[in-house]
Design a protein around this motif. Structure first.
Motif, PDB file in Angstrom:
ATOM      1  N   LEU A   8      -0.887  35.347  48.111  1.00 40.42           N
ATOM      2  CA  LEU A   8      -1.744  36.466  47.709  1.00 40.42           C
ATOM      3  C   LEU A   8      -2.728  36.754  48.844  1.00 40.42           C
ATOM      4  CD1 LEU A   8      -2.436  34.964  44.175  1.00 40.42           C
ATOM      5  CD2 LEU A   8      -0.762  36.747  44.708  1.00 40.42           C
ATOM      6  N   PHE A   9      -2.590  37.916  49.459  1.00 47.70           N
ATOM      7  CA  PHE A   9      -3.396  38.252  50.631  1.00 47.70           C
ATOM      8  C   PHE A   9      -4.554  39.183  50.261  1.00 47.70           C
ATOM      9  CE2 PHE A   9       0.887  37.380  52.043  1.00 47.70           C
ATOM     10  CZ  PHE A   9       0.747  36.710  53.251  1.00 47.70           C
ATOM     11  N   ASP A  10      -5.762  38.817  50.692  1.00 48.68           N
ATOM     12  CA  ASP A  10      -6.835  39.796  50.694  1.00 48.68           C
ATOM     13  C   ASP A  10      -6.427  40.861  51.716  1.00 48.68           C
ATOM     14  OD1 ASP A  10      -9.485  40.919  50.358  1.00 48.68           O
ATOM     15  OD2 ASP A  10      -9.958  40.056  52.315  1.00 48.68           O
ATOM     16  N   ILE A 164      -9.568  39.684  39.043  1.00 45.91           N
ATOM     17  CA  ILE A 164      -8.460  40.391  39.717  1.00 45.91           C
ATOM     18  C   ILE A 164      -7.333  39.420  40.069  1.00 45.91           C
ATOM     19  CG2 ILE A 164      -9.485  40.321  42.055  1.00 45.91           C
ATOM     20  CD1 ILE A 164      -7.222  43.082  40.453  1.00 45.91           C
ATOM     21  N   TYR A 165      -7.672  38.187  40.442  1.00 45.83           N
ATOM     22  CA  TYR A 165      -6.623  37.194  40.708  1.00 45.83           C
ATOM     23  C   TYR A 165      -5.892  36.824  39.414  1.00 45.83           C
ATOM     24  CZ  TYR A 165      -7.341  36.273  45.661  1.00 45.83           C
ATOM     25  OH  TYR A 165      -7.373  36.381  47.025  1.00 45.83           O
ATOM     26  N   LEU A 166      -6.639  36.650  38.347  1.00 48.91           N
ATOM     27  CA  LEU A 166      -6.019  36.303  37.056  1.00 48.91           C
ATOM     28  C   LEU A 166      -5.101  37.434  36.583  1.00 48.91           C
ATOM     29  CD1 LEU A 166      -9.188  34.702  35.404  1.00 48.91           C
ATOM     30  CD2 LEU A 166      -7.190  33.490  36.326  1.00 48.91           C
ATOM     31  N   HIS A 167      -5.553  38.666  36.788  1.00 48.39           N
ATOM     32  CA  HIS A 167      -4.746  39.832  36.412  1.00 48.39           C
ATOM     33  C   HIS A 167      -3.457  39.898  37.247  1.00 48.39           C
ATOM     34  CE1 HIS A 167      -3.679  43.999  35.465  1.00 48.39           C
ATOM     35  NE2 HIS A 167      -3.642  44.238  36.759  1.00 48.39           N
ATOM     36  N   ILE A 172       2.430  39.515  37.739  1.00 48.91           N
ATOM     37  CA  ILE A 172       3.647  39.129  38.484  1.00 48.91           C
ATOM     38  C   ILE A 172       4.324  37.895  37.874  1.00 48.91           C
ATOM     39  CG2 ILE A 172       2.862  40.199  40.638  1.00 48.91           C
ATOM     40  CD1 ILE A 172       2.019  37.463  41.679  1.00 48.91           C
ATOM     41  N   GLY A 173       3.705  37.341  36.838  1.00 51.38           N
ATOM     42  CA  GLY A 173       4.322  36.210  36.142  1.00 51.38           C
ATOM     43  C   GLY A 173       4.325  34.920  36.936  1.00 51.38           C
ATOM     44  N   LYS A 174       3.244  34.680  37.673  1.00 48.11           N
ATOM     45  CA  LYS A 174       3.132  33.452  38.474  1.00 48.11           C
ATOM     46  C   LYS A 174       1.936  32.618  38.004  1.00 48.11           C
ATOM     47  CE  LYS A 174       6.421  34.739  41.374  1.00 48.11           C
ATOM     48  NZ  LYS A 174       7.714  34.051  41.442  1.00 48.11           N
ATOM     49  N   LYS A 175       1.975  31.318  38.353  1.00 47.70           N
ATOM     50  CA  LYS A 175       0.874  30.423  37.978  1.00 47.70           C
ATOM     51  C   LYS A 175      -0.035  30.172  39.178  1.00 47.70           C
ATOM     52  CE  LYS A 175       3.423  27.681  34.518  1.00 47.70           C
ATOM     53  NZ  LYS A 175       4.849  27.850  34.871  1.00 47.70           N
ATOM     54  N   ALA A 176      -1.299  29.874  38.890  1.00 46.83           N
ATOM     55  CA  ALA A 176      -2.274  29.603  39.963  1.00 46.83           C
ATOM     56  C   ALA A 176      -1.813  28.454  40.857  1.00 46.83           C
ATOM     57  CB  ALA A 176      -3.637  29.290  39.362  1.00 46.83           C
ATOM     58  N   GLU A 177      -1.252  27.408  40.230  1.00 49.15           N
ATOM     59  CA  GLU A 177      -0.897  26.214  41.019  1.00 49.15           C
ATOM     60  C   GLU A 177       0.333  26.401  41.906  1.00 49.15           C
ATOM     61  OE1 GLU A 177       0.140  25.423  36.638  1.00 49.15           O
ATOM     62  OE2 GLU A 177      -1.442  26.380  37.813  1.00 49.15           O
ATOM     63  N   GLY A 196      -8.410  29.222  40.104  1.00 50.37           N
ATOM     64  CA  GLY A 196      -7.596  28.005  40.175  1.00 50.37           C
ATOM     65  C   GLY A 196      -6.569  28.017  41.293  1.00 50.37           C
ATOM     66  N   ILE A 197      -6.740  28.932  42.256  1.00 47.92           N
ATOM     67  CA  ILE A 197      -5.780  29.081  43.361  1.00 47.92           C
ATOM     68  C   ILE A 197      -6.338  28.405  44.605  1.00 47.92           C
ATOM     69  CG2 ILE A 197      -4.614  30.791  44.836  1.00 47.92           C
ATOM     70  CD1 ILE A 197      -5.108  32.817  42.485  1.00 47.92           C
ATOM     71  N   LYS A 198      -5.486  27.710  45.355  1.00 46.68           N
ATOM     72  CA  LYS A 198      -5.930  27.128  46.629  1.00 46.68           C
ATOM     73  C   LYS A 198      -6.047  28.266  47.651  1.00 46.68           C
ATOM     74  CE  LYS A 198      -4.878  22.320  46.133  1.00 46.68           C
ATOM     75  NZ  LYS A 198      -4.049  21.176  46.465  1.00 46.68           N
ATOM     76  N   VAL A 199      -7.150  28.262  48.392  1.00 50.26           N
ATOM     77  CA  VAL A 199      -7.451  29.356  49.318  1.00 50.26           C
ATOM     78  C   VAL A 199      -7.445  28.863  50.767  1.00 50.26           C
ATOM     79  CG1 VAL A 199      -9.198  31.059  50.034  1.00 50.26           C
ATOM     80  CG2 VAL A 199      -8.838  30.595  47.596  1.00 50.26           C
ATOM     81  N   ILE A 200      -6.749  29.619  51.624  1.00 47.29           N
ATOM     82  CA  ILE A 200      -6.842  29.437  53.073  1.00 47.29           C
ATOM     83  C   ILE A 200      -7.910  30.405  53.565  1.00 47.29           C
ATOM     84  CG2 ILE A 200      -5.667  29.749  55.305  1.00 47.29           C
ATOM     85  CD1 ILE A 200      -3.014  29.073  53.888  1.00 47.29           C
ATOM     86  N   GLY A 201      -8.935  29.874  54.223  1.00 44.65           N
ATOM     87  CA  GLY A 201      -9.995  30.724  54.758  1.00 44.65           C
ATOM     88  C   GLY A 201      -9.627  31.199  56.154  1.00 44.65           C
ATOM     89  N   TYR A 202      -9.842  32.485  56.428  1.00 47.25           N
ATOM     90  CA  TYR A 202      -9.482  33.081  57.727  1.00 47.25           C
ATOM     91  C   TYR A 202     -10.734  33.672  58.369  1.00 47.25           C
ATOM     92  CZ  TYR A 202      -7.495  36.639  60.894  1.00 47.25           C
ATOM     93  OH  TYR A 202      -7.202  37.436  61.974  1.00 47.25           O
TER      94      TYR A 202
END
Length: 245
Positions: A8-10, A164-167, A172-177, A196-202
């Motif tokens: 999931l990309f910002d 917005i992430y939860l939505h 798309i029918g995916k889980k946070a993990e 509950g999503i792991k985030v890569i900081g850029y």
């Protein structure tokens, strides 16, 4: 350990170098609103970025309302949001560029067919769509995988709210993990982490003398790994997939 299958990309300053252009357009409008309401405060694109990075325009106006006690009627709010959207899109269509190195990574990810790719942004849908189209990333992100806190939600919100992430996950029918988010701002990182999503900081688009400070900000907000350049993305993702972070 769940298999990662969703990225999931910002959008702003993660996929495209839009923040500076957008904040220039924003500053003009916010200064006009302040002047109309007798507030002795003027912003430049640069000072706005410092105060409001990661927030959408509606979020900025709400903060201004709170901080300066200004009253913006709901109709005016909608009018201003629309004006800002038009002004920003005009600037983006004229001079937007992709973030350095991101296209190469997107191409590899698409070719691998291992991941579902999506955009999760605070910005309005029209703006995100105009951005990815301008730089040719719409081949990876068709309309149905673009999610906007300003447009896709009722009522609209802004990151750091995780809504917005939860939505997006639900749609798309995916889980946070099984997902990883890529974010460049404190508010975006908090939004993903709270969902509950792991985030890569850029921190690539930040000025060199700001990068270390922003690395700390994003880590403190919950980013599990930081990258300064998109070339570091495969290694960052690998760390999460291996369960190292």
């Amino acid at each position: 350990m769940p298999q990662i299958n969703t990225l999931l990309f910002d959008c702003d300053n993660t996929l495209v170098l839009s923040e500076e252009l957008a904040f220039e357009a924003c500053a003009d409008l916010i200064n006009k609103i302040c002047a109309e309401r007798g507030i002795d405060k003027r912003f430049t694109g640069e000072t706005l970025i410092v105060e409001f990075v990661g927030q959408n325009f509606r979020g900025m106006l709400k903060t201004l309302q709170k901080e300066y006690g200004i009253d913006i009627a709901p109709d005016d709010m909608e009018k201003y949001v629309r004006m800002e959207e038009d002004a920003v899109i005009a600037k983006l269509k004229a001079s937007l560029r992709p973030c350095a190195g991101v296209d190469e990574q997107l191409e590899k990810l698409a070719a691998s067919k291992k991941y579902f790719l999506s955009v999760v942004s605070s910005s309005a849908f029209r703006r995100v769509k105009a951005s990815v189209e301008k730089v040719g990333q719409d081949k990876y992100f068709p309309d149905n995988v673009i999610f906007s806190a300003a447009t896709s939600l009722n009522p609209p919100t802004s990151k750091p709210d995780p809504a917005i992430y939860l939505h997006a996950l639900k749609t798309i029918g995916k889980k946070a993990e099984e997902s990883v988010a890529i974010e460049d701002s404190k508010s975006g990182t908090l939004s993903g982490t709270r969902a509950g999503i792991k985030v890569i900081g850029y921190v690539g688009p930040y000025a060199d003398d700001k990068k270390s400070e922003m690395e700390k900000v994003l880590k403190d907000a919950g980013a599990v790994v930081i990258m300064r350049d998109w070339s570091e993305f495969p290694a960052a993702l690998q760390k999460i997939e291996a369960g190292v972070v």
